[in-house]
Scaffold this motif. Structure first.
Motif, PDB file in Angstrom:
ATOM      1  N   SER A   1      -1.349  -1.704   9.720  1.00  0.00           N
ATOM      2  CA  SER A   1       0.034  -1.145  10.214  1.00  0.00           C
ATOM      3  C   SER A   1      -0.755   0.320  11.745  1.00  0.00           C
TER       4      SER A   1
ATOM      5  N   ASN B   1      -4.849  -2.472   3.305  1.00  0.00           N
ATOM      6  CA  ASN B   1      -4.434  -1.677   3.941  1.00  0.00           C
ATOM      7  C   ASN B   1      -5.739  -0.884   4.689  1.00  0.00           C
TER       8      ASN B   1
ATOM      9  N   TYR C   1      -0.166   5.112  -0.104  1.00  0.00           N
ATOM     10  CA  TYR C   1      -0.179   6.754   0.203  1.00  0.00           C
ATOM     11  C   TYR C   1       1.163   8.164   0.314  1.00  0.00           C
TER      12      TYR C   1
ATOM     13  N   GLN D   1      -5.401   1.070  -1.023  1.00  0.00           N
ATOM     14  CA  GLN D   1      -4.662   2.218   0.423  1.00  0.00           C
ATOM     15  C   GLN D   1      -5.772   2.515  -0.103  1.00  0.00           C
TER      16      GLN D   1
ATOM     17  N   GLY E   1      13.969  -2.573   0.845  1.00  0.00           N
ATOM     18  CA  GLY E   1      15.196  -2.113  -0.051  1.00  0.00           C
ATOM     19  C   GLY E   1      15.213  -2.893  -1.083  1.00  0.00           C
TER      20      GLY E   1
ATOM     21  N   GLN F   1       7.559  -7.278   1.013  1.00  0.00           N
ATOM     22  CA  GLN F   1       6.553  -5.776   0.019  1.00  0.00           C
ATOM     23  C   GLN F   1       7.343  -5.396  -0.179  1.00  0.00           C
TER      24      GLN F   1
ATOM     25  N   ALA G   1       1.042  -1.659   0.206  1.00  0.00           N
ATOM     26  CA  ALA G   1      -0.384   0.047   0.016  1.00  0.00           C
ATOM     27  C   ALA G   1       0.670   1.461  -0.023  1.00  0.00           C
TER      28      ALA G   1
ATOM     29  N   GLY H   1       7.055  -1.457  -2.396  1.00  0.00           N
ATOM     30  CA  GLY H   1       6.733  -0.383  -2.520  1.00  0.00           C
ATOM     31  C   GLY H   1       7.154   0.404  -3.717  1.00  0.00           C
ATOM     32  N   THR H   2       8.169   1.295  -3.622  1.00  0.00           N
ATOM     33  CA  THR H   2       9.683   2.799  -4.045  1.00  0.00           C
ATOM     34  C   THR H   2       9.518   1.908  -5.830  1.00  0.00           C
TER      35      THR H   2
END
Ligand code: FMN
Length: 338
Positions: free
Chosen positions: A107, A75, A24, A45, A181, A200, A22, A202-203
């Motif tokens: 979370s 999420n 935001y 999200q 990472g 998981q 997720a 994200g970036t």
């Protein structure tokens, strides 16, 4: 033992143990659907879906369903400093269940009410943690897995490395997902070989064709190296991982004196958290969509080092899966010749 067949894939019914985390404000429906459609699981999200990308909540979930028949996740940020927000989250979780979602990532806060709502429906809850004390709370609340957020993650990073976290949480008997990472197939395989049941990301998924973030933001991720990632307290009051830009330097990395004073008292702290939440929702929404890049709070983690192009999200999932399949095949060959 297969790297692609893990407790996470079995819990969620997915093919690749890879979660499109997720984000935001970066989780738009098209990105969530693309990750799921390629065999991973994209996470909705809800504030990003509604406030940033302008969908009615239930209709947004149905829109994703039209883009892919595969499982998606939800999420739930369950921080309960506002009763109105909590009530809204309870409604959102109920609607997600009605719309067929069975994978939930919680979370902050105590995930027990989410576990109580989701488990009777046959769903599972994984809880975000950065250290053992939060993992024990999740365990007590009955969660089915843990997302171990490490010190290389985008968003709110934890204090510990992926290796330290698996060491610290490995005896709890819950599947662990590595968050932070991972930007390359090699890092994906490495995390699975460490013993993680999934990863998981994200970036990596911001620099994709489906992500609605500005082109300037995506290119900043492609250009950035690990040393360009800094932690700032200016956005949410707690360290947030962002790309270093002239704007970030102008603003400074520490919370201002008024914010620091507010964060010290119990009652003041609740108010300050709420102010920060509202301010950061507004600020991050505009920064992620603004093409001029003048006020650039561009969240990203250290995985930027391995991200060299904007690509379709599905191609990334498939490339990562192929790398794990190669390792699986090699280990099977060795196993049969032993
Ligand atoms: C731009 C951005 C926004 C994020 N927003 C959220 C969020 O709203 N909720 C959440 O649980 N995690 C959030 N995260 C964390 C991601 O879901 C994921 O755990 C993390 O990005 C993994 O690290 P990586 O960026 O190195 O892949 C966010 C991360 C980024 C980069």
């Amino acid at each position: 033992m297969s790297l692609l067949d893990t407790p996470l894939t079995r819990h969620t019914g997915i093919e690749v143990p890879l979660i499109g985390g997720a984000m935001y404000p970066c989780s738009n429906p098209e990105l969530v659907a693309a990750v799921s459609d390629a065999g991973g699981v994209g996470i909705v999200q809800p504030i990003s879906l509604t406030y940033v990308h302008g969908h009615d909540y239930r209709e947004g979930l149905r829109y994703i369903r039209r883009l892919t028949p595969k499982p998606i996740g939800f999420n739930a940020l369950i921080e309960s400093s506002s009763r109105r927000y909590h009530e809204r989250m309870v409604r959102w979780v109920a609607i997600a269940l009605e719309e067929g979602i069975r994978f939930f990532i919680t979370s902050l806060g105590n995930p027990r009410w989410v576990v109580d709502a989701v488990t009777p429906m046959g769903g599972v809850v994984y809880h975000d943690v950065t250290e053992r004390k939060w993992a024990l709370k999740g365990l007590q609340a009955g969660v089915h897995g843990l997302i171990a957020v490490n010190n290389r993650a985008g968003g709110h990073a934890g204090p510990k490395s992926a290796e330290a976290l698996i060491e610290e949480l490995g005896d709890l008997g819950l599947p662990l997902v590595c968050a932070g990472g991972v930007g390359t197939p090699e890092q994906f395989v490495q995390a699975l070989r460490l013993g993680y049941a999934g990863v998981q990301l994200g970036t990596r998924f911001i620099a994709t064709t489906e992500c609605r973030a500005s082109e300037a933001y995506k290119q900043a991720i492609v250009r950035a190296s690990e040393n360009d990632i800094v932690l700032t307290e200016r956005v949410s009051g707690v360290p947030l991982s962002v790309i270093d830009t002239p704007y970030i330097r102008r603003m400074g990395l520490k919370a201002g004196p008024l914010a620091r004073w507010m964060l010290r008292g119990q009652r003041r702290k609740r108010w300050m958290r709420m102010i920060y939440a509202l301010k950061s929702f507004y600020q991050l929404k505009h920064a992620s969509l603004d093409e001029t890049g003048e006020k650039d709070y561009w969240q990203a983690g250290k995985s930027v080092a391995g991200i060299n192009a904007v690509e379709p999200a599905g191609a990334i999932v498939r490339r990562f899966a192929a790398a794990a399949a190669v390792v699986d095949a090699a280990e099977k060959r060795v196993g049969t010749t032993r």
